[in-house]
Scaffold this motif. Structure first.
Motif, PDB file in Angstrom:
ATOM      1  N   CYS A  34       0.854  -1.187   0.000  1.00 39.72           N
ATOM      2  CA  CYS A  34       0.000   0.000   0.000  1.00 39.72           C
ATOM      3  C   CYS A  34       0.890   1.237   0.000  1.00 39.72           C
ATOM      4  O   CYS A  34       2.009   1.205   0.518  1.00 39.72           O
ATOM      5  CB  CYS A  34      -0.911   0.009   1.225  1.00 39.72           C
ATOM      6  N   LEU A  67      -0.193   4.018   1.410  1.00 36.28           N
ATOM      7  CA  LEU A  67      -0.557   4.769   2.609  1.00 36.28           C
ATOM      8  C   LEU A  67      -0.291   3.908   3.841  1.00 36.28           C
ATOM      9  O   LEU A  67       0.067   2.727   3.718  1.00 36.28           O
ATOM     10  CB  LEU A  67      -2.030   5.197   2.557  1.00 36.28           C
ATOM     11  N   SER A  68      -0.501   4.487   5.013  1.00 32.96           N
ATOM     12  CA  SER A  68      -0.293   3.726   6.255  1.00 32.96           C
ATOM     13  C   SER A  68      -1.279   4.240   7.309  1.00 32.96           C
ATOM     14  O   SER A  68      -0.882   4.969   8.230  1.00 32.96           O
ATOM     15  CB  SER A  68       1.155   3.840   6.735  1.00 32.96           C
ATOM     16  N   CYS A  69      -2.522   3.864   7.145  1.00 27.77           N
ATOM     17  CA  CYS A  69      -3.571   4.332   8.055  1.00 27.77           C
ATOM     18  C   CYS A  69      -3.380   3.710   9.438  1.00 27.77           C
ATOM     19  O   CYS A  69      -3.131   2.504   9.550  1.00 27.77           O
ATOM     20  CB  CYS A  69      -4.942   3.952   7.505  1.00 27.77           C
ATOM     21  N   TRP A 104      -5.517   2.994  11.697  1.00 34.15           N
ATOM     22  CA  TRP A 104      -6.525   1.993  12.059  1.00 34.15           C
ATOM     23  C   TRP A 104      -6.665   0.901  10.996  1.00 34.15           C
ATOM     24  O   TRP A 104      -7.622   0.108  11.029  1.00 34.15           O
ATOM     25  CB  TRP A 104      -7.889   2.663  12.288  1.00 34.15           C
ATOM     26  N   CYS A 105      -5.730   0.833  10.070  1.00 34.32           N
ATOM     27  CA  CYS A 105      -5.815  -0.171   8.994  1.00 34.32           C
ATOM     28  C   CYS A 105      -5.978  -1.575   9.591  1.00 34.32           C
ATOM     29  O   CYS A 105      -5.226  -1.967  10.480  1.00 34.32           O
ATOM     30  CB  CYS A 105      -4.552  -0.115   8.145  1.00 34.32           C
ATOM     31  N   TRP A 140       1.032  -4.786   4.161  1.00 35.94           N
ATOM     32  CA  TRP A 140       2.045  -3.758   3.844  1.00 35.94           C
ATOM     33  C   TRP A 140       3.004  -3.403   4.981  1.00 35.94           C
ATOM     34  O   TRP A 140       4.059  -2.809   4.728  1.00 35.94           O
ATOM     35  CB  TRP A 140       1.363  -2.467   3.402  1.00 35.94           C
ATOM     36  N   GLY A 157      -4.405  -3.834   1.047  1.00 37.05           N
ATOM     37  CA  GLY A 157      -3.485  -3.011   0.308  1.00 37.05           C
ATOM     38  C   GLY A 157      -4.149  -2.035  -0.676  1.00 37.05           C
ATOM     39  O   GLY A 157      -5.329  -1.776  -0.614  1.00 37.05           O
ATOM     40  N   ASN A 181      -7.902   3.369  -2.493  1.00 34.34           N
ATOM     41  CA  ASN A 181      -7.866   4.534  -1.590  1.00 34.34           C
ATOM     42  C   ASN A 181      -7.931   5.875  -2.344  1.00 34.34           C
ATOM     43  O   ASN A 181      -7.835   6.934  -1.720  1.00 34.34           O
ATOM     44  CB  ASN A 181      -6.633   4.470  -0.672  1.00 34.34           C
ATOM     45  N   LYS A 230      -8.801   8.682   2.233  1.00 33.34           N
ATOM     46  CA  LYS A 230      -8.515   8.653   3.661  1.00 33.34           C
ATOM     47  C   LYS A 230      -8.519  10.060   4.251  1.00 33.34           C
ATOM     48  O   LYS A 230      -7.920  10.990   3.698  1.00 33.34           O
ATOM     49  CB  LYS A 230      -7.169   7.969   3.905  1.00 33.34           C
TER      50      LYS A 230
END
Ligand code: SF4
Length: 211
Positions: free
Chosen positions: A13, A15-17, A19-20, A26, A62, A90, A111
């Motif tokens: 991915c 991004l790196s949220c 709360w993912c 990832w 992802g 996303n 996001k």
């Protein structure tokens, strides 16, 4: 929601949220790539999909569009056999021409600030605009609290998104967490004309992988 589907979950991915709930796709500091990822040729993925008695495929991650050049051939081939596709993305990477017209539904999930991503990474205006022009694109936002709803309203105003294309989904990894936000969030949806969605797999099976 509720439609029988084959899920194709792709690793990595951009991004790196915070709360993912799929960090195993990832986050290689906390998950082992060799354990979590199976590297397959497109033809092998096609065979695995064809082994299911189900002709609807959801491509997710992802961030699946990181691999869309390879996906295009798979989608093209299976659409010719009568398969239908949804893609969960996303909203930071625009779809290639080879994907457009072959995907029945784009589930675009930009996001918000509470995801913890720098907005310069998570908010790509040209890509959001490209998706707004696709009638088969819907915009699903993960909602942690009130500030998220305010941000969604601002984005809808900016991109002139009609509320019927916008779905709000409570953030949560347990039925109790979802239930705790659902009554309030459904009221917000009624107030603003948005659609409400929940996380059916969490309600049915909890956070169990592979369901
Ligand atoms: S964009 Fe999706 S897969 Fe990527 S970190 Fe955020 S929630 Fe996880």
């Amino acid at each position: 929601m509720g439609m029988p589907s084959v899920f194709l979950r792709l690793a990595t991915c951009n991004l790196s949220c915070t709360w993912c709930d799929t960090k195993y796709t990832w986050d290689w500091q906390n998950f082992d790539y060799q354990t979590e990822v199976v590297e397959l040729e497109t033809s092998e993925i096609q065979q695995k999909i064809q082994a299911f008695d189900c002709s609807h495929v959801v491509i997710t991650g992802g961030e699946p569009l990181l691999q869309q050049a390879e996906l295009t051939h798979l989608v093209e081939s299976l659409v010719a056999e009568g398969y239908t596709f949804e893609v969960e993305t996303n909203g930071t990477i625009a779809p290639l021409p080879g994907m457009l017209g072959r995907i029945g539904q784009w589930n675009v999930s930009p996001k918000l600030r509470t995801s913890g991503n720098p907005s310069v990474k998570s908010h790509v205006p040209s890509t959001i605009e490209a998706f707004t022009r696709l009638t088969e694109a819907y915009f699903k936002f993960v909602i942690t609290g009130e500030s998220d709803v305010e941000e969604v309203c601002a984005l809808c105003d900016w991109y002139k998104l009609t509320p019927s294309r916008v779905l709000l989904m409570p953030e949560g990894r347990t039925p109790d967490e979802l239930q705790g936000k659902s009554e309030w969030l459904s009221g917000e949806c009624v107030k603003h004309g948005f659609r409400f969605t929940t996380r059916l797999h969490i309600l049915l099976w909890g956070d169990k992988r592979g369901r």
